[in-house]
Design an enzyme around this catalytic site. Structure first.
Site, PDB file in Angstrom:
ATOM      1  N   LYS A   1     -34.723   0.166  24.309  1.00 62.23           N
ATOM      2  CA  LYS A   1     -33.329   0.078  23.894  1.00 62.23           C
ATOM      3  C   LYS A   1     -33.235  -0.849  22.672  1.00 62.23           C
ATOM      4  O   LYS A   1     -34.182  -1.523  22.336  1.00 62.23           O
ATOM      5  CB  LYS A   1     -32.462  -0.480  25.039  1.00 62.23           C
ATOM      6  CG  LYS A   1     -32.373   0.498  26.213  1.00 62.23           C
ATOM      7  CD  LYS A   1     -31.446   0.010  27.322  1.00 62.23           C
ATOM      8  CE  LYS A   1     -30.157  -0.562  26.861  1.00 62.23           C
ATOM      9  NZ  LYS A   1     -29.390   0.331  25.952  1.00 62.23           N
TER      10      LYS A   1
ATOM     11  N   GLU B   1     -27.303  -6.506  26.089  1.00 65.12           N
ATOM     12  CA  GLU B   1     -27.495  -5.408  27.049  1.00 65.12           C
ATOM     13  C   GLU B   1     -28.389  -5.861  28.195  1.00 65.12           C
ATOM     14  O   GLU B   1     -28.121  -5.575  29.368  1.00 65.12           O
ATOM     15  CB  GLU B   1     -28.120  -4.197  26.345  1.00 65.12           C
ATOM     16  CG  GLU B   1     -27.175  -3.517  25.368  1.00 65.12           C
ATOM     17  CD  GLU B   1     -27.819  -2.437  24.525  1.00 65.12           C
ATOM     18  OE1 GLU B   1     -27.087  -1.645  23.931  1.00 65.12           O
ATOM     19  OE2 GLU B   1     -29.055  -2.392  24.437  1.00 65.12           O
TER      20      GLU B   1
HETATM   21  C1  5RP Z   1     -28.021  -0.014  21.546  1.00 67.06           C
HETATM   22  C2  5RP Z   1     -28.825   0.765  22.526  1.00 67.06           C
HETATM   23  C3  5RP Z   1     -28.410   2.172  22.776  1.00 67.06           C
HETATM   24  O1  5RP Z   1     -28.247   2.358  24.137  1.00 67.06           O
HETATM   25  C4  5RP Z   1     -29.474   3.103  22.267  1.00 67.06           C
HETATM   26  O2  5RP Z   1     -29.739   2.787  20.917  1.00 67.06           O
HETATM   27  C5  5RP Z   1     -29.031   4.565  22.389  1.00 67.06           C
HETATM   28  O3  5RP Z   1     -28.023   4.806  21.458  1.00 67.06           O
HETATM   29  P1  5RP Z   1     -27.291   6.187  21.337  1.00 67.06           P
HETATM   30  O4  5RP Z   1     -26.493   6.363  22.599  1.00 67.06           O
HETATM   31  O5  5RP Z   1     -26.412   6.013  20.118  1.00 67.06           O
HETATM   32  O6  5RP Z   1     -28.315   7.269  21.164  1.00 67.06           O
HETATM   33  O7  5RP Z   1     -29.766   0.314  23.107  1.00 67.06           O
HETATM   34  O8  5RP Z   1     -28.579  -1.280  21.312  1.00 67.06           O
END
Ligand code: 5RP
Length: 220
Positions: free
Chosen positions: A94, A103
């Site tokens: 992530k 997160e």
């Molecule tokens: C943000 C994250 C998001 O969950 C990850 O990048 C997925 O993003 P998206 O839903 O836009 O594909 O970790 O820091």
């Protein structure tokens, strides 16, 4: 269906996991944006949300959903977030949106992590997506050298300062066959705030949207 429609389908399925009267943990990203929009439709069922980024907080507030400070919360039944990659053990990469540290904090407090993804995010081995590492600015060169010693190729994410005032190194070229060990090892480098491997605390439920609908998968 487009990738965005698949993201929306996974996000809407997550509403089934909301606990009535509770505060909901909310992640960050384009998939989560669909979840926030869907949550607005059931906002009278929840007390409010704890958010993992300034961007998600703004979107929640715009929908009239109260955003609580995590420090005032004793328990969080559910955390809903996306992922850049997720493997068969529900370990994830992530941080594509740069919100990995908050997160990880909200995920740590929550009882159940519901991961919402389109099917392209499911992989056998993590690492094709560059691993984000949040770094204290003065430690950037030191951390980069240490990451190279581990076999990665760190690249500074240009123009990004995290909500915590730090920088992100995206580490290319890692084949992550032992996600818990890699998560632990990188977090031991002085100057690293945290890295985007969510393996020690992975997802409990994966809502994976593909052409055939949304699969609801439980961690073993
Ligand atoms: C943000 C994250 C998001 O969950 C990850 O990048 C997925 O993003 P998206 O839903 O836009 O594909 O970790 O820091």
């Amino acid at each position: 269906m487009t990738q965005d429609e698949l993201k929306k389908a996974a996000a809407c399925a997550a509403l089934d996991y909301i606990v009535d009267g509770s505060i909901v943990g909310v992640g960050t990203g384009s998939t989560v944006n669909h979840f926030i929009d869907a949550l607005a439709g059931v906002r009278t069922r929840i007390r409010g949300a704890v958010s993992s980024s300034e961007a998600s907080s703004r979107r929640l507030a715009a929908h009239g959903i109260e955003v609580f400070d995590l420090n005032g919360i004793e328990s969080l039944p559910v955390y809903v977030d996306g992922a850049d990659e997720i493997d068969g053990s529900f370990a994830m990469i992530k941080g594509g949106g740069g919100a990995l540290t908050r997160e990880k904090i909200v995920a740590a407090v929550s009882e159940r992590f519901i991961c919402i993804c389109d099917a392209s995010k499911r992989v056998d081995v993590l690492g094709r997506f560059p691993l984000p590492v949040e770094v204290i600015p003065m430690a950037c060169s030191h951390v980069s050298r240490e990451l190279r010693r581990l076999g990665g190729e760190p690249r500074l994410r240009e123009g990004l300062v995290t909500d915590n005032g730090n920088l992100i190194l995206d580490v290319h070229g890692l084949q992550i066959t032992d996600p818990v060990a890699t998560e632990t090892r990188i977090n031991q480098i002085v100057g690293v705030v945290t890295n985007g491997l969510f393996a020690e605390r992975g997802a409990d439920v994966l809502l994976l949207a593909g052409a055939g609908g949304v699969e609801r998968l439980l961690a073993h």
